[in-house]
Motif scaffolding. Structure first.
Motif, PDB file in Angstrom:
ATOM      1  N   PHE A  86      38.780  81.593  52.635  1.00  0.00           N
ATOM      2  CA  PHE A  86      40.206  81.653  53.197  1.00  0.00           C
ATOM      3  C   PHE A  86      39.524  82.068  55.710  1.00  0.00           C
ATOM      4  O   PHE A  86      39.062  83.100  55.343  1.00  0.00           O
ATOM      5  CB  PHE A  86      41.220  82.415  52.899  1.00  0.00           C
ATOM      6  N   MET A  87      39.854  81.155  55.864  1.00  0.00           N
ATOM      7  CA  MET A  87      39.678  81.162  57.761  1.00  0.00           C
ATOM      8  C   MET A  87      40.719  82.005  57.962  1.00  0.00           C
ATOM      9  O   MET A  87      41.630  81.370  58.555  1.00  0.00           O
ATOM     10  CB  MET A  87      39.398  79.409  57.814  1.00  0.00           C
ATOM     11  N   ILE A  88      40.642  83.492  58.658  1.00  0.00           N
ATOM     12  CA  ILE A  88      41.481  83.667  59.458  1.00  0.00           C
ATOM     13  C   ILE A  88      41.303  84.666  60.271  1.00  0.00           C
ATOM     14  O   ILE A  88      40.606  85.020  60.460  1.00  0.00           O
ATOM     15  CB  ILE A  88      41.774  85.533  58.367  1.00  0.00           C
ATOM     16  N   ASP A  89      41.299  83.533  61.673  1.00  0.00           N
ATOM     17  CA  ASP A  89      40.817  83.743  62.421  1.00  0.00           C
ATOM     18  C   ASP A  89      41.719  83.380  64.303  1.00  0.00           C
ATOM     19  O   ASP A  89      41.824  81.956  63.659  1.00  0.00           O
ATOM     20  CB  ASP A  89      39.423  82.571  63.032  1.00  0.00           C
ATOM     21  N   ASP A  90      42.488  83.758  65.269  1.00  0.00           N
ATOM     22  CA  ASP A  90      42.955  83.415  65.931  1.00  0.00           C
ATOM     23  C   ASP A  90      42.234  82.471  66.961  1.00  0.00           C
ATOM     24  O   ASP A  90      42.534  82.467  67.885  1.00  0.00           O
ATOM     25  CB  ASP A  90      43.576  84.766  66.413  1.00  0.00           C
ATOM     26  N   GLY A  91      40.792  81.969  66.915  1.00  0.00           N
ATOM     27  CA  GLY A  91      39.886  82.023  67.922  1.00  0.00           C
ATOM     28  C   GLY A  91      39.636  82.693  69.002  1.00  0.00           C
ATOM     29  O   GLY A  91      39.257  82.367  69.957  1.00  0.00           O
ATOM     30  N   SER A  92      39.633  84.869  69.076  1.00  0.00           N
ATOM     31  CA  SER A  92      40.008  85.526  70.492  1.00  0.00           C
ATOM     32  C   SER A  92      38.956  85.610  70.647  1.00  0.00           C
ATOM     33  O   SER A  92      37.847  85.818  71.462  1.00  0.00           O
ATOM     34  CB  SER A  92      41.186  86.285  70.256  1.00  0.00           C
ATOM     35  N   VAL A  93      37.452  85.785  69.571  1.00  0.00           N
ATOM     36  CA  VAL A  93      36.025  86.050  69.807  1.00  0.00           C
ATOM     37  C   VAL A  93      35.347  84.547  70.087  1.00  0.00           C
ATOM     38  O   VAL A  93      34.823  85.283  70.903  1.00  0.00           O
ATOM     39  CB  VAL A  93      35.686  86.676  68.486  1.00  0.00           C
ATOM     40  N   GLU A  94      36.018  83.446  69.778  1.00  0.00           N
ATOM     41  CA  GLU A  94      34.925  82.778  70.148  1.00  0.00           C
ATOM     42  C   GLU A  94      35.810  81.872  71.169  1.00  0.00           C
ATOM     43  O   GLU A  94      35.769  80.730  71.695  1.00  0.00           O
ATOM     44  CB  GLU A  94      35.699  81.298  69.215  1.00  0.00           C
ATOM     45  N   GLY A  95      36.675  82.632  71.816  1.00  0.00           N
ATOM     46  CA  GLY A  95      37.052  82.047  73.172  1.00  0.00           C
ATOM     47  C   GLY A  95      38.144  80.980  72.979  1.00  0.00           C
ATOM     48  O   GLY A  95      38.523  80.172  74.383  1.00  0.00           O
ATOM     49  N   HIS A  96      38.422  81.118  72.816  1.00  0.00           N
ATOM     50  CA  HIS A  96      39.619  80.019  72.070  1.00  0.00           C
ATOM     51  C   HIS A  96      41.004  80.924  71.630  1.00  0.00           C
ATOM     52  O   HIS A  96      41.569  80.101  70.586  1.00  0.00           O
ATOM     53  CB  HIS A  96      39.426  78.915  71.489  1.00  0.00           C
ATOM     54  N   PRO A  97      41.525  81.563  72.054  1.00  0.00           N
ATOM     55  CA  PRO A  97      42.931  82.203  71.300  1.00  0.00           C
ATOM     56  C   PRO A  97      43.692  81.292  71.321  1.00  0.00           C
ATOM     57  O   PRO A  97      44.229  80.745  72.490  1.00  0.00           O
ATOM     58  CB  PRO A  97      43.335  83.514  72.780  1.00  0.00           C
ATOM     59  N   GLY A  98      44.548  81.163  70.812  1.00  0.00           N
ATOM     60  CA  GLY A  98      45.705  80.693  70.257  1.00  0.00           C
ATOM     61  C   GLY A  98      45.563  79.504  68.897  1.00  0.00           C
ATOM     62  O   GLY A  98      46.727  79.252  69.012  1.00  0.00           O
ATOM     63  N   LEU A  99      44.384  79.779  68.906  1.00  0.00           N
ATOM     64  CA  LEU A  99      44.073  78.788  67.747  1.00  0.00           C
ATOM     65  C   LEU A  99      44.551  78.839  66.227  1.00  0.00           C
ATOM     66  O   LEU A  99      44.980  80.117  65.777  1.00  0.00           O
ATOM     67  CB  LEU A  99      42.343  78.822  66.883  1.00  0.00           C
ATOM     68  N   PRO A 100      44.987  77.674  65.715  1.00  0.00           N
ATOM     69  CA  PRO A 100      45.841  77.795  64.610  1.00  0.00           C
ATOM     70  C   PRO A 100      45.331  78.560  63.653  1.00  0.00           C
ATOM     71  O   PRO A 100      43.630  78.490  63.453  1.00  0.00           O
ATOM     72  CB  PRO A 100      46.240  76.809  64.387  1.00  0.00           C
ATOM     73  N   SER A 101      46.265  79.209  63.065  1.00  0.00           N
ATOM     74  CA  SER A 101      45.297  80.366  62.275  1.00  0.00           C
ATOM     75  C   SER A 101      46.477  80.719  60.896  1.00  0.00           C
ATOM     76  O   SER A 101      47.771  80.779  60.807  1.00  0.00           O
ATOM     77  CB  SER A 101      45.430  81.425  62.592  1.00  0.00           C
ATOM     78  N   LEU A 102      46.072  80.590  59.455  1.00  0.00           N
ATOM     79  CA  LEU A 102      46.689  81.243  58.442  1.00  0.00           C
ATOM     80  C   LEU A 102      47.475  82.391  58.737  1.00  0.00           C
ATOM     81  O   LEU A 102      46.913  83.634  59.168  1.00  0.00           O
ATOM     82  CB  LEU A 102      45.555  81.412  57.470  1.00  0.00           C
ATOM     83  N   ASP A 103      48.511  82.241  58.358  1.00  0.00           N
ATOM     84  CA  ASP A 103      49.437  83.565  58.678  1.00  0.00           C
ATOM     85  C   ASP A 103      49.505  84.709  57.322  1.00  0.00           C
ATOM     86  O   ASP A 103      48.808  83.871  56.237  1.00  0.00           O
ATOM     87  CB  ASP A 103      50.717  83.242  59.074  1.00  0.00           C
ATOM     88  N   GLN A 104      49.578  86.036  57.070  1.00  0.00           N
ATOM     89  CA  GLN A 104      49.982  86.444  56.210  1.00  0.00           C
ATOM     90  C   GLN A 104      50.477  85.747  54.463  1.00  0.00           C
ATOM     91  O   GLN A 104      49.606  86.400  53.150  1.00  0.00           O
ATOM     92  CB  GLN A 104      50.411  88.135  56.158  1.00  0.00           C
ATOM     93  N   ALA A 105      51.910  85.677  54.404  1.00  0.00           N
ATOM     94  CA  ALA A 105      52.029  84.975  53.725  1.00  0.00           C
ATOM     95  C   ALA A 105      50.973  83.897  52.855  1.00  0.00           C
ATOM     96  O   ALA A 105      50.817  84.256  51.586  1.00  0.00           O
ATOM     97  CB  ALA A 105      53.248  84.529  53.918  1.00  0.00           C
ATOM     98  N   THR A 106      50.738  82.888  53.977  1.00  0.00           N
ATOM     99  CA  THR A 106      49.884  81.703  53.086  1.00  0.00           C
ATOM    100  C   THR A 106      48.870  82.508  52.695  1.00  0.00           C
ATOM    101  O   THR A 106      48.267  82.151  51.453  1.00  0.00           O
ATOM    102  CB  THR A 106      49.275  81.115  54.522  1.00  0.00           C
ATOM    103  N   VAL A 107      48.200  83.211  53.208  1.00  0.00           N
ATOM    104  CA  VAL A 107      47.019  84.062  53.145  1.00  0.00           C
ATOM    105  C   VAL A 107      46.929  84.584  51.096  1.00  0.00           C
ATOM    106  O   VAL A 107      45.854  84.666  50.618  1.00  0.00           O
ATOM    107  CB  VAL A 107      45.906  85.179  53.540  1.00  0.00           C
ATOM    108  N   ASN A 108      47.956  85.692  51.511  1.00  0.00           N
ATOM    109  CA  ASN A 108      47.929  85.847  49.991  1.00  0.00           C
ATOM    110  C   ASN A 108      48.903  85.369  49.188  1.00  0.00           C
ATOM    111  O   ASN A 108      48.536  85.172  47.955  1.00  0.00           O
ATOM    112  CB  ASN A 108      49.950  86.934  50.428  1.00  0.00           C
ATOM    113  N   ALA A 109      49.247  83.968  49.129  1.00  0.00           N
ATOM    114  CA  ALA A 109      49.794  83.125  47.805  1.00  0.00           C
ATOM    115  C   ALA A 109      48.203  82.022  47.641  1.00  0.00           C
ATOM    116  O   ALA A 109      48.133  82.072  46.931  1.00  0.00           O
ATOM    117  CB  ALA A 109      50.514  81.979  48.563  1.00  0.00           C
ATOM    118  N   GLY A 110      47.754  82.381  48.943  1.00  0.00           N
ATOM    119  CA  GLY A 110      46.132  82.074  47.969  1.00  0.00           C
ATOM    120  C   GLY A 110      45.231  82.455  47.729  1.00  0.00           C
ATOM    121  O   GLY A 110      44.946  82.487  46.591  1.00  0.00           O
TER     122      GLY A 110
END
Length: 411
Positions: free
Chosen positions: A163-187
């Motif tokens: 699972f990719m849990i990454d909002d882009g803040s470290v890569e210089g792309h803040p606001g990148l689409p990211s999995l939310d908690q409910a989606t990770v939990n379900a997977g």
């Protein structure tokens, strides 16, 4: 087939150095540990050397020639954390003793436009042929979508679910689409129904918290956005998650190249020009980061990796080595795992603990029961190095011989 007896070497069996001096190979398996060399054996003199299990890199992305390059450095297994070498595509690899073996997640569950899309330059196309079977692309934005993809990934040959849990803040792309908690939990919950191992890409402390809450088995990075706290270390420990720090990747993200490693003659002799150029480059996407928060050569006790190890968290050795491209710089298959071992020791692990992180500990956490240790009946994946890396970790680069399934790699 004649037996092969490696004699006179110090043996590190994946857990500890032993008093045993002889290991016998029969075909692709370890037939005996200890005792005398059987009559008629082919003798390999290991005097002045240490015999290790073949090393395991717990985080890579394969590229053309990368499995051969890894094996030249004694890395006999690579764990692909996004790629095409699922079971349906790797039959020829399993039978080819000139290549490192591989296990793969296939492609990770991530939203459309999510990580790792931001890493690719516009118009970039990889330089290799497509596999016989194209991997499943499990783009997910809802809990139902993530859960539905899990059995499909497993049926298509994924060895674990990422699972990719990454909002882009470290890569210089803040606001990148990211999995939310409910989606990770379900997977993750769906994966557990199938007994599947789960891993999460997590570069921040918050992403690490999300992974722990979901019940992820391990994270494929250590967070680099802040120093650790006692709370986050406890969260990881209490969740029984393993951590693959990939300090080499963190360094590259902060603009630190692998030039010093590339200058080492033990490394330079095994790299072509493309990999040399890549190793001398860096990601340089998080230059404001502080590598001392992750590891520190002077104040190792203050570093996150040391704190995780001291808390009893399983630390695994991985690099995130990928393609020979400067924008994936600072890393090269095989070579960078040795660099990672050096970083782990600088972070406060003993050399033996660092070696476990690249052998027995990784094999145990990824359920690879046939490798990672030197024991009777296991695969004869072995690395013979001059010197004693249980005291000087840099000695892992002093390659004298490599065996993959009992077949010695040609020099």
């Amino acid at each position: 087939m004649a037996l092969t007896a490696i004699t006179g070497a110090q043996i590190f069996d994946g857990e500890k150095a032993t008093g045993v001096r002889t290991v016998v190979i029969d075909g692709g398996r370890i037939a005996r540990v200890g005792g005398d060399a059987p009559a008629g054996s082919e003798i390999v003199d290991g005097s002045g050397a240490t015999l290790l299990p073949g090393l395991i890199d717990a985080h890579v992305h394969s590229a053309p020639g990368s499995l051969a390059l890894a094996l030249r450095f004694g890395v006999t297994t690579e764990l692909e954390m996004q790629g095409m070498n699922t079971r349906e595509n790797r039959g020829s690899i399993a039978a080819d003793d000139t290549l490192a073996d591989v296990r793969s997640s296939g492609f990770a569950i991530t939203p459309p436009g999510g990580h790792p899309s931001e890493l690719m330059p516009e118009g970039f196309r990889p330089k290799w042929d497509l596999p016989p079977v194209m991997p499943l692309m499990p783009f997910s934005t809802t809990p139902g979508e993530a859960a539905a993809f899990v059995p499909q990934l497993l049926a298509r040959g994924s060895d674990f679910i990422k699972f990719m849990i990454d909002d882009g803040s470290v890569e210089g792309h803040p606001g990148l689409p990211s999995l939310d908690q409910a989606t990770v939990n379900a997977g993750v919950a769906e994966a557990k129904k199938y007994g599947a191992l789960t891993v999460a890409h997590a570069l921040t402390a918050e992403a690490t918290r999300m992974a722990a809450e979901a019940g992820i088995d391990g994270v494929t990075h250590v967070f680099m956005d802040q120093p650790h706290t006692a709370e986050i270390i406890s969260i990881v420990k209490d969740a029984d998650m393993f951590v693959i720090p990939c300090i080499t990747l963190d360094a590259s993200m902060m603009g630190i190249t692998g030039s010093e490693l590339a200058d080492d003659p033990r490394v330079a002799a095994r790299l072509d020009s493309e990999w040399d150029r890549t190793l001398r480059s860096s990601y340089n996407r998080y230059p404001q980061g502080k590598l001392a928060d992750v590891y520190a050569t002077v104040h190792a006790l203050d570093a996150t990796v040391h704190a995780l190890d001291a808390a009893g968290v399983d630390v695994l050795a991985g690099t995130d080595a990928s393609m020979p491209e400067p924008f994936f710089g600072g890393l090269a298959h095989g070579a960078s795992l040795h660099h990672e071992l050096q970083y782990l020791v600088a972070a406060g692990l003993t050399p033996e603990r660092a070696l476990r992180a690249a052998t027995a500990t990784t094999a145990r956490r990824f359920h690879l029961g046939d490798r990672g240790r030197i024991a009777e009946g296991l695969r004869a994946d072995l690395l013979l190095v001059d010197g004693d890396p249980t005291h000087n970790i840099s000695d892992t680069l002093n390659t004298r011989a490599v065996w993959r399934r009992g077949t010695r790699l040609a020099a």
